[in-house]
Design a protein around this motif. Structure first.
Motif, short mmCIF file in Angstrom:
data_model
loop_
_atom_site.label_atom_id
_atom_site.label_comp_id
_atom_site.label_asym_id
_atom_site.label_seq_id
_atom_site.Cartn_x
_atom_site.Cartn_y
_atom_site.Cartn_z
N UNK A 119 0.85 -1.20 0.00
CA UNK A 119 0.00 0.00 0.00
C UNK A 119 0.88 1.25 0.00
N UNK A 120 1.88 1.27 0.86
CA UNK A 120 2.76 2.44 0.95
C UNK A 120 3.51 2.66 -0.36
N UNK A 121 4.00 1.60 -0.98
CA UNK A 121 4.72 1.72 -2.26
C UNK A 121 3.79 2.20 -3.36
N UNK A 122 2.57 1.69 -3.39
CA UNK A 122 1.62 2.10 -4.43
C UNK A 122 1.24 3.57 -4.25
N UNK A 123 1.01 3.98 -3.01
CA UNK A 123 0.66 5.38 -2.74
C UNK A 123 1.83 6.31 -3.11
N UNK A 124 3.05 5.89 -2.80
CA UNK A 124 4.22 6.71 -3.15
C UNK A 124 4.33 6.85 -4.66
N UNK A 125 4.06 5.78 -5.40
CA UNK A 125 4.12 5.83 -6.87
C UNK A 125 3.05 6.76 -7.43
N UNK A 126 1.86 6.73 -6.85
CA UNK A 126 0.78 7.62 -7.30
C UNK A 126 1.16 9.07 -7.04
N UNK A 127 1.66 9.33 -5.83
CA UNK A 127 2.07 10.70 -5.48
C UNK A 127 3.18 11.18 -6.41
N UNK A 128 4.15 10.32 -6.67
CA UNK A 128 5.26 10.69 -7.56
C UNK A 128 4.74 11.04 -8.96
N UNK A 129 3.80 10.24 -9.44
CA UNK A 129 3.21 10.49 -10.77
C UNK A 129 2.53 11.86 -10.80
N UNK A 130 1.72 12.15 -9.77
CA UNK A 130 1.03 13.43 -9.74
C UNK A 130 1.99 14.59 -9.56
N UNK A 131 2.98 14.43 -8.70
CA UNK A 131 3.93 15.52 -8.45
C UNK A 131 4.81 15.82 -9.66
N UNK A 132 4.96 14.85 -10.57
CA UNK A 132 5.76 15.10 -11.76
C UNK A 132 4.98 15.86 -12.83
#
Length: 143
Positions: A119-132
């Motif tokens: 869950x933490x890894x998936x959320x971090x990936x989503x946040x990274x995608x949006x922040x980029x």
């Protein structure tokens, strides 16, 4: 030919958790329903049943064989697969509209993918995608 029998009372009936989602799907046949509303209700069902959603693990965690299996499912195969894992994908009108997404969740559970680490890894990936994305300065995640 073999016969498969399942104890209907031993299965988790997903339809019991999906009443609001089923009503949204019925309403969408008569009027425009926001896709985000359907996504939110689907996630609410998943949270109620599993404590996780499809956003809580990466598709990449599934093997090539798992992807092929999920892609090949039809309603009959999905119903048998779900029942073998202890779930019922049928409501009073027939197969649940979102049966395929529930099969993803069932397989993720079977493979042990529903973890706090994933869950933490998936959320971090989503946040990274949006922040980029341009003009995004922050991501607010609600639960």
């Amino acid at each position: 030919m073999s016969t498969i029998a399942f104890d209907q009372f031993a299965l988790t009936r997903i339809a019991d958790f999906a009443r609001s989602l089923s009503r949204l799907h019925q309403a969408s046949r008569r009027q425009l329903v926001d896709d985000d509303a359907i996504d939110r209700e689907f996630n609410a069902v998943c949270m109620s049943v599993w404590g996780y959603t499809t956003d809580d693990f990466s598709d990449e965690l599934f093997s090539v064989e798992d992807h092929a299996f999920l892609d090949s499912l039809d309603e009959a195969q999905a119903r048998i697969f779900a029942a073998e894992q202890g779930y019922d994908l049928v409501d009073d009108q027939g197969m649940l509209t979102d049966w395929w997404g529930y099969c993803w969740m069932i397989l993720a559970e079977k493979r042990g993918l529903l973890t706090t680490e994933n869950r933490a890894a998936a959320r971090a990936a989503i946040e990274e995608k949006y922040l980029s994305a341009p003009n995004v300065i922050g991501v607010i995640v609600g639960r």
